[in-house]
Design a protein around this motif. Structure first.
Motif, mmCIF file in Angstrom:
data_model
loop_
_atom_site.group_PDB
_atom_site.id
_atom_site.type_symbol
_atom_site.label_atom_id
_atom_site.label_comp_id
_atom_site.label_asym_id
_atom_site.label_seq_id
_atom_site.Cartn_x
_atom_site.Cartn_y
_atom_site.Cartn_z
ATOM 1 N N VAL A 77 54.822 46.998 15.242
ATOM 2 C CA VAL A 77 53.558 46.785 15.976
ATOM 3 C C VAL A 77 52.795 48.103 16.101
ATOM 4 N N ILE A 78 53.521 49.203 16.344
ATOM 5 C CA ILE A 78 52.879 50.517 16.464
ATOM 6 C C ILE A 78 52.195 50.897 15.154
ATOM 7 N N LEU A 79 52.871 50.665 14.020
ATOM 8 C CA LEU A 79 52.277 50.986 12.724
ATOM 9 C C LEU A 79 51.015 50.165 12.465
ATOM 10 N N VAL A 80 51.062 48.881 12.802
ATOM 11 C CA VAL A 80 49.883 48.030 12.608
ATOM 12 C C VAL A 80 48.733 48.516 13.497
ATOM 13 N N PHE A 81 49.044 48.870 14.742
ATOM 14 C CA PHE A 81 48.017 49.374 15.665
ATOM 15 C C PHE A 81 47.391 50.665 15.131
ATOM 16 N N ILE A 82 48.232 51.597 14.686
ATOM 17 C CA ILE A 82 47.720 52.881 14.199
ATOM 18 C C ILE A 82 46.914 52.686 12.915
ATOM 19 N N ILE A 99 53.356 54.157 24.235
ATOM 20 C CA ILE A 99 54.367 54.186 25.303
ATOM 21 C C ILE A 99 54.671 52.767 25.787
ATOM 22 N N GLY A 100 53.634 51.952 25.950
ATOM 23 C CA GLY A 100 53.831 50.584 26.422
ATOM 24 C C GLY A 100 54.677 49.757 25.466
ATOM 25 N N ILE A 101 54.376 49.845 24.171
ATOM 26 C CA ILE A 101 55.135 49.079 23.179
ATOM 27 C C ILE A 101 56.591 49.517 23.155
#
Length: 323
Positions: free
Chosen positions: A271-276, A298-300
């Motif tokens: 999810v972090i990679l998709v967000f970035i 941090i939240g994820i």
């Protein structure tokens, strides 16, 4: 490729990295081959995190003195966000290291040296990749969209592969290495070369070091563009990346003992990679503030770690591989 960083901040960073590596080698030589305990790994992890945060404070002060408090705050936030992203993505890297060590049955006492050499190689290779990436972005702005799309697709792929056990036997890097050099069937202490039937050949430990190096290069292809999504300043990209790498060894021994408890982290990293990646592709339409990016990361991580711990007894998932 331009940075507002004062020259003395570059010098402090370079001196710190050299001293850290020298101290690491001295401690490694003094201790010799030994198994790193979880308490020892936690202590060293805390030390590396504290040193990174201390440098971030120095970075904030340096930029604030040279360019004003607003620039200092922005650069400090960029460093902290980049550092946290690199630390987060290193988790999946660590699971692969664990798989490699398990597959080759590397004694715990030898793993520390392998990771030390891997860290030095990572510093050299990532520095080169960061400089090349910075030059590409400065010359070809559109490459940001390519990086963003690549990160988003990588995140989607990571999500679908999160529950699959990695198959090291089919790894092309391992197949190539076995073709390039004959390998002894047994370890010979911490040596990389030994004699087998009168012939000088590589030990499995050399093969492991090479695979760890290949693995880090592959993961750097993801992590470096991810930090460039936060800042285009090569100084911030380089320092946040290297500080995260310096603490990688201690982080490995800490997380290796708790791998099963964080079985959902791969989903969070996806999810972090998709967000970035999305943030990078939207950079010319809307620039997501660094503080927002930091909060999202941090939240994820917090959600996936807490949920992993809560569900670990029921699922008992692990990314280790039995030989």
């Amino acid at each position: 490729m331009f940075s507002l960083a004062p020259t003395w901040l570059w010098l402090v960073f370079l001196v710190f990295v050299v001293l850290a590596l020298v101290v690491d080698f001295v401690v490694l030589k003094k201790q010799g081959a030994h198994e790193v305990s979880v308490p020892e790994a936690i202590r060293w992890s805390a030390i590396w995190v504290a040193l990174s945060l201390a440098y971030n404070g120095l970075l904030w002060w340096g930029f604030a003195e040279a360019h004003g408090p607003e620039v200092g705050q922005t650069k400090a936030l960029e460093f902290l966000t980049g550092y946290l992203i690199e630390k987060s993505l290193a988790v999946d890297n660590i699971f692969v290291f664990l798989m490699i060590f398990t597959y080759f049955s590397v004694p715990a006492a030898y793993q520390k040296r392998v990771l030390m050499i891997g860290i030095i190689g990572a510093i050299v290779l990532r520095t080169a990749m960061i400089l090349v990436g910075g030059w590409l972005i400065s010359q070809f702005h559109w490459i940001l969209y390519v990086f963003g799309a690549f990160l988003a697709l990588t995140g989607i792929k990571m999500w679908w592969a999160a529950d699959q056990e990695p198959d090291l036997e089919s790894n092309p890097a391992l197949k190539l290495l076995r073709k390039l050099m004959p390998v002894s069937p047994h370890f010979d202490g911490e040596r990389f070369w030994t004699r087998h039937k009168g012939v000088r050949i590589a030990t499995p430990l050399l093969l492991v070091v090479a695979l760890v190096g290949f693995t880090d290069v592959i993961f750097a292809v993801d992590s470096i563009p991810a930090i460039y999504a936060i800042t285009a300043d090569p100084f911030i990209v380089l320092t946040s990346n290297i500080f995260a790498i310096l603490g990688l060894r201690a982080m490995y021994f800490m997380l290796a003992a708790m791998a099963a408890k964080f079985h959902l982290l791969s989903y969070g990293l996806a999810v972090i990679l998709v967000f970035i990646g999305t943030k990078m592709m939207l950079i010319d339409l809307y620039k997501i503030p660094v503080l927002v990016s930091l909060g999202v990361v941090i939240g994820i991580l917090a959600v996936t770690m807490v949920w992993s711990v809560k569900t670990a007894p029921a699922i008992g998932g692990s990314k280790t591989v039995e030989r």
